[in-house]
Design a protein around this motif. Structure first.
Motif: not given
Length: 204
Positions: A86-107
């Motif tokens: 998983t990569k820390y991505d500030m661009l995702e702070s208001d969307s999928v990046g807040q979710t387990a999906y962001g971490a596990l599926v989109e990385g």
């Protein structure tokens, strides 16, 4: 605010009356019990397409973790997987990046994504844990507390993931640490009911 089965929520008081008040509750993330129930019953009919993708990935990792016999080993396995994949991505702070999906599926995600993913994996593996909300580095932050054998331990997966991302690099500075250690860099409201004072399972 934490509600049973809800990863996070916010509350806004709307109106007050003589015998009580009316509140509006906004749920920010999908209730984790939906995924746990689907996993236990094998019934995914109530999950969206993305929800099914998340459950498949989480199930795959929980099954891989069965090679380990202790809760400690599983905690380390999930922690290291998230840091490495998983990569820390500030661009995702208001969307999928807040979710387990962001971490596990989109990385890619922010702290809430790491925290929700770790929470889901541990819960599916039968390891008691909770989400801690507070501040770190002068900003709002979230991480986990995990019960291993003899007590509670803090785990901050986000802060163990180097930024900028370094392929193959895993830090363990914030893996299974005490309240005292965590308080050096993190702030949270501690009601004293779940003290993290043990050092037996600190990562060495």
């Amino acid at each position: 605010l934490q509600l049973p089965g809800v990863l996070s929520a916010s509350v806004e008081k709307k109106e007050s009356y003589e015998n009580g008040a009316v509140f509006r509750v906004e749920i920010n993330h999908v209730p984790e019990y939906v995924f746990l129930l689907a996993w236990k019953t094998k019934d995914t009919t109530k999950l969206s397409g993305d929800g099914k993708k998340l459950l498949r990935k989480a199930t795959e990792l929980v099954e891989l973790a069965q090679q380990y016999t202790s809760a400690y080993e599983k905690v380390v396995f999930f922690h290291d997987y998230l840091v490495l994949n998983t990569k820390y991505d500030m661009l995702e702070s208001d969307s999928v990046g807040q979710t387990a999906y962001g971490a596990l599926v989109e990385g890619r995600c922010v702290c809430m994504g790491y925290t929700n993913a770790f929470y889901l994996l541990l819960s599916m593996a039968g390891i008691e844990n909770e989400i801690v909300y507070g501040e770190a580095g002068g900003e709002a932050h979230a991480w986990n507390k995990v019960w291993i054998d003899d007590g509670w331990y803090h785990v901050d997966v986000t802060w163990d993931d180097p930024m900028p991302d370094e392929e193959g690099c895993v830090q363990h500075t914030y893996l299974n640490v005490t309240d005292e250690f965590m308080a050096r860099t993190h702030i949270w409201k501690d009601d004293g009911t779940r003290p993290a004072t043990q050092t037996k399972w600190n990562y060495v």
